[in-house]
Design an enzyme around this catalytic site. Structure first.
Site, PDB file in Angstrom:
ATOM      1  N   SER A 157      -7.772  10.283  13.081  1.00  0.00           N
ATOM      2  CA  SER A 157      -6.386  10.089  12.620  1.00  0.00           C
ATOM      3  C   SER A 157      -5.540  11.348  12.716  1.00  0.00           C
ATOM      4  O   SER A 157      -5.877  12.350  12.094  1.00  0.00           O
ATOM      5  CB  SER A 157      -6.382   9.644  11.147  1.00  0.00           C
ATOM      6  OG  SER A 157      -7.264   8.591  10.935  1.00  0.00           O
ATOM      7  N   HIS A 186      -3.344   5.727  16.209  1.00  0.00           N
ATOM      8  CA  HIS A 186      -4.358   6.051  17.213  1.00  0.00           C
ATOM      9  C   HIS A 186      -3.831   5.605  18.573  1.00  0.00           C
ATOM     10  O   HIS A 186      -3.657   4.409  18.807  1.00  0.00           O
ATOM     11  CB  HIS A 186      -5.661   5.296  16.944  1.00  0.00           C
ATOM     12  CG  HIS A 186      -6.379   5.749  15.712  1.00  0.00           C
ATOM     13  ND1 HIS A 186      -7.467   6.580  15.747  1.00  0.00           N
ATOM     14  CD2 HIS A 186      -6.162   5.488  14.403  1.00  0.00           C
ATOM     15  CE1 HIS A 186      -7.884   6.805  14.501  1.00  0.00           C
ATOM     16  NE2 HIS A 186      -7.107   6.157  13.676  1.00  0.00           N
ATOM     17  N   HIS A 220     -13.194   1.623  15.539  1.00  0.00           N
ATOM     18  CA  HIS A 220     -13.878   1.552  14.259  1.00  0.00           C
ATOM     19  C   HIS A 220     -14.546   0.196  14.099  1.00  0.00           C
ATOM     20  O   HIS A 220     -14.003  -0.830  14.518  1.00  0.00           O
ATOM     21  CB  HIS A 220     -12.884   1.750  13.108  1.00  0.00           C
ATOM     22  CG  HIS A 220     -12.125   3.023  13.153  1.00  0.00           C
ATOM     23  ND1 HIS A 220     -10.969   3.168  13.887  1.00  0.00           N
ATOM     24  CD2 HIS A 220     -12.347   4.219  12.565  1.00  0.00           C
ATOM     25  CE1 HIS A 220     -10.513   4.403  13.737  1.00  0.00           C
ATOM     26  NE2 HIS A 220     -11.335   5.067  12.940  1.00  0.00           N
ATOM     27  N   TYR A 249     -14.719  -1.455  11.436  1.00  0.00           N
ATOM     28  CA  TYR A 249     -13.920  -2.351  10.580  1.00  0.00           C
ATOM     29  C   TYR A 249     -12.851  -3.105  11.350  1.00  0.00           C
ATOM     30  O   TYR A 249     -12.309  -4.095  10.875  1.00  0.00           O
ATOM     31  CB  TYR A 249     -13.282  -1.597   9.396  1.00  0.00           C
ATOM     32  CG  TYR A 249     -12.286  -0.524   9.772  1.00  0.00           C
ATOM     33  CD1 TYR A 249     -11.012  -0.846  10.222  1.00  0.00           C
ATOM     34  CD2 TYR A 249     -12.626   0.816   9.659  1.00  0.00           C
ATOM     35  CE1 TYR A 249     -10.103   0.145  10.562  1.00  0.00           C
ATOM     36  CE2 TYR A 249     -11.732   1.807   9.999  1.00  0.00           C
ATOM     37  CZ  TYR A 249     -10.472   1.465  10.451  1.00  0.00           C
ATOM     38  OH  TYR A 249      -9.591   2.444  10.795  1.00  0.00           O
ATOM     39  N   GLU A 250     -12.553  -2.633  12.555  1.00  0.00           N
ATOM     40  CA  GLU A 250     -11.564  -3.345  13.358  1.00  0.00           C
ATOM     41  C   GLU A 250     -12.137  -4.637  13.932  1.00  0.00           C
ATOM     42  O   GLU A 250     -11.391  -5.459  14.466  1.00  0.00           O
ATOM     43  CB  GLU A 250     -11.079  -2.460  14.510  1.00  0.00           C
ATOM     44  CG  GLU A 250     -10.273  -1.254  14.052  1.00  0.00           C
ATOM     45  CD  GLU A 250      -9.903  -0.349  15.212  1.00  0.00           C
ATOM     46  OE1 GLU A 250      -8.890  -0.634  15.870  1.00  0.00           O
ATOM     47  OE2 GLU A 250     -10.638   0.622  15.482  1.00  0.00           O
ATOM     48  N   ALA A 305     -10.947  11.958   9.550  1.00  0.00           N
ATOM     49  CA  ALA A 305     -10.393  12.157   8.207  1.00  0.00           C
ATOM     50  C   ALA A 305     -11.381  11.520   7.251  1.00  0.00           C
ATOM     51  O   ALA A 305     -11.923  10.458   7.550  1.00  0.00           O
ATOM     52  CB  ALA A 305      -9.037  11.485   8.097  1.00  0.00           C
ATOM     53  N   MET A 352     -15.168   6.125   7.564  1.00  0.00           N
ATOM     54  CA  MET A 352     -15.460   4.843   8.239  1.00  0.00           C
ATOM     55  C   MET A 352     -15.657   5.010   9.733  1.00  0.00           C
ATOM     56  O   MET A 352     -15.485   4.045  10.487  1.00  0.00           O
ATOM     57  CB  MET A 352     -14.299   3.863   7.973  1.00  0.00           C
ATOM     58  CG  MET A 352     -13.951   3.668   6.509  1.00  0.00           C
ATOM     59  SD  MET A 352     -12.465   2.676   6.344  1.00  0.00           S
ATOM     60  CE  MET A 352     -12.044   2.950   4.607  1.00  0.00           C
ATOM     61  N   SER A 353     -16.017   6.200  10.156  1.00  0.00           N
ATOM     62  CA  SER A 353     -16.145   6.418  11.604  1.00  0.00           C
ATOM     63  C   SER A 353     -17.297   7.364  11.896  1.00  0.00           C
ATOM     64  O   SER A 353     -18.181   7.573  11.059  1.00  0.00           O
ATOM     65  CB  SER A 353     -14.835   7.005  12.151  1.00  0.00           C
ATOM     66  OG  SER A 353     -14.649   8.317  11.666  1.00  0.00           O
ATOM     67  N   ASN A 381      -8.199  13.115   1.276  1.00  0.00           N
ATOM     68  CA  ASN A 381      -7.936  12.641  -0.099  1.00  0.00           C
ATOM     69  C   ASN A 381      -9.230  12.801  -0.877  1.00  0.00           C
ATOM     70  O   ASN A 381     -10.304  12.880  -0.282  1.00  0.00           O
ATOM     71  CB  ASN A 381      -7.550  11.146  -0.064  1.00  0.00           C
ATOM     72  CG  ASN A 381      -8.635  10.294   0.604  1.00  0.00           C
ATOM     73  OD1 ASN A 381      -8.744  10.275   1.831  1.00  0.00           O
ATOM     74  ND2 ASN A 381      -9.438   9.623  -0.192  1.00  0.00           N
ATOM     75  N   HIS A 423      -3.537   4.643   2.764  1.00  0.00           N
ATOM     76  CA  HIS A 423      -3.657   5.163   4.126  1.00  0.00           C
ATOM     77  C   HIS A 423      -2.568   6.202   4.433  1.00  0.00           C
ATOM     78  O   HIS A 423      -2.775   7.122   5.211  1.00  0.00           O
ATOM     79  CB  HIS A 423      -3.602   4.001   5.128  1.00  0.00           C
ATOM     80  CG  HIS A 423      -3.880   4.410   6.539  1.00  0.00           C
ATOM     81  ND1 HIS A 423      -5.073   4.994   6.926  1.00  0.00           N
ATOM     82  CD2 HIS A 423      -3.133   4.332   7.662  1.00  0.00           C
ATOM     83  CE1 HIS A 423      -5.043   5.250   8.222  1.00  0.00           C
ATOM     84  NE2 HIS A 423      -3.875   4.865   8.699  1.00  0.00           N
TER      85      HIS A 423
HETATM   86  N1  HPA Z   1     -12.969   6.611   2.132  1.00  0.00           N
HETATM   87  C1  HPA Z   1     -13.357   6.157   3.337  1.00  0.00           C
HETATM   88  N2  HPA Z   1     -12.775   6.556   4.461  1.00  0.00           N
HETATM   89  C2  HPA Z   1     -11.782   7.456   4.371  1.00  0.00           C
HETATM   90  C3  HPA Z   1     -11.351   7.962   3.145  1.00  0.00           C
HETATM   91  C4  HPA Z   1     -11.988   7.517   1.950  1.00  0.00           C
HETATM   92  O1  HPA Z   1     -11.662   7.921   0.832  1.00  0.00           O
HETATM   93  N3  HPA Z   1     -10.351   8.849   3.417  1.00  0.00           N
HETATM   94  C5  HPA Z   1     -10.206   8.869   4.763  1.00  0.00           C
HETATM   95  N4  HPA Z   1     -11.066   8.023   5.356  1.00  0.00           N
END
Ligand code: HPA
Length: 273
Positions: free
Chosen positions: A31, A62, A84, A86-87, A114, A212-213, A236, A248
């Site tokens: 990201s 992306h 990803h 999740y996509e 990220a 998630m990657s 975060n 996000h």
């Molecule tokens: N959790 C999962 N994936 C993420 C997060 C998170 O807090 N921040 C950025 N990608």
């Protein structure tokens, strides 16, 4: 012959008709970091949509192309935008570009993302060199018939994140006056952010960051004998650590904030490789 490798070979043939760059380093940018792909003078860019067999990315923020050129004196291929789980992609689709990179001659893979900070000593904006990972909620990309020509059925994961590349990254960061952390990245399937209970569990298990990657790509690279450097930008604090909801936008915003520092570090590391 493995049909998955037929598809990889077709993609490789298509790419080799369009660029004379012979990459030894591959970069998968998460990201907000895709900008690095825009900073390669005279690059050959190929849209994913134009490469046979290549999945096409769907996530906001992306781009979807492979950029070939020279970075820090090395021939590189940059994935601007990744796939990803999740996509809705299959694991085979998620890792397809890594296999393409392998057949293009890539020896070292730099993977960035990220991530949420699980270690309460971290703060958003921290950069973390990935020392190891935890994955048990998703299938392995290696599940199913093993692709013998790439690697063994039961591949070693004890040094999936190449210690020499991490040492190099630490030296480069110290020389540039950039602080880096080190830690364990836990892979979660998403797309929901985790619950506070899941984050407490991950911390108990030894995770420092969550995302998630990255992990499917790293497993695939390790299987194929590639060296790996993984770097997370903590965007975060993970769920339940601060008394505030996750979104996000925060991930994108912190990505912007760390972008120059992150891109500078990646460039300097590639140059030193
Ligand atoms: N959790 C999962 N994936 C993420 C997060 C998170 O807090 N921040 C950025 N990608």
């Amino acid at each position: 012959m493995d049909t998955r490798m037929d598809a990889v070979r077709k993609a490789v043939a298509h790419i080799q008709e369009r660029t004379s760059v012979k990459p030894s380093v591959g970069l998968i940018l998460g990201s907000g970091l895709g900008v690095l792909g825009d900073q390669i003078p005279g690059a050959d860019a190929i849209d994913y949509a134009d490469i046979p067999g290549f999945p096409v990315s769907t996530v906001e923020g992306h781009a979807g192309r492979l950029v070939f050129g020279e970075l820090g004196g090395k021939q590189v291929v940059i994935m601007q935008g990744r796939f990803h789980y999740y996509e809705g992609y299959t694991m085979d689709e998620v890792v397809f570009p890594v296999r393409v990179m392998k057949l293009l001659g890539v020896e070292s893979l730099v993977v960035t993302n990220a991530a949420g900070g699980v270690n309460t000593g971290f703060v958003p904006g921290d950069l973390m060199l990935i020392t190891d990972h935890i994955k048990f909620f998703t299938d392995s990309p290696l599940r199913g018939h093993n692709i013998e020509e790439l690697g063994p059925r039961f591949n070693d994961m004890s040094v999936a994140y190449t210690p020499e590349l991490r040492t190099l990254a630490k030296q480069v960061a110290a020389d540039a006056g950039v602080d880096v952390r080190e830690g364990v990245y836990a892979h979660m399937p998403g797309p929901s952010f985790e619950t506070p209970a899941e984050i407490r569990m991950l911390r108990t298990l030894g995770a420092d960051a969550v995302g998630m990657s990255t992990v499917p790509e790293v497993i695939t690279a390790a299987h194929a004998g590639m060296k790996v450097l993984g770097i997370s930008a903590i965007s975060n604090m993970a769920a339940g650590i601060l008394d505030q909801p996750l979104n996000h936008d925060e991930v994108i915003e912190t990505g912007r904030m760390v972008r120059d520092r992150f891109v500078g570090l990646v460039k300097a590391v590639v140059e030193a490789m």
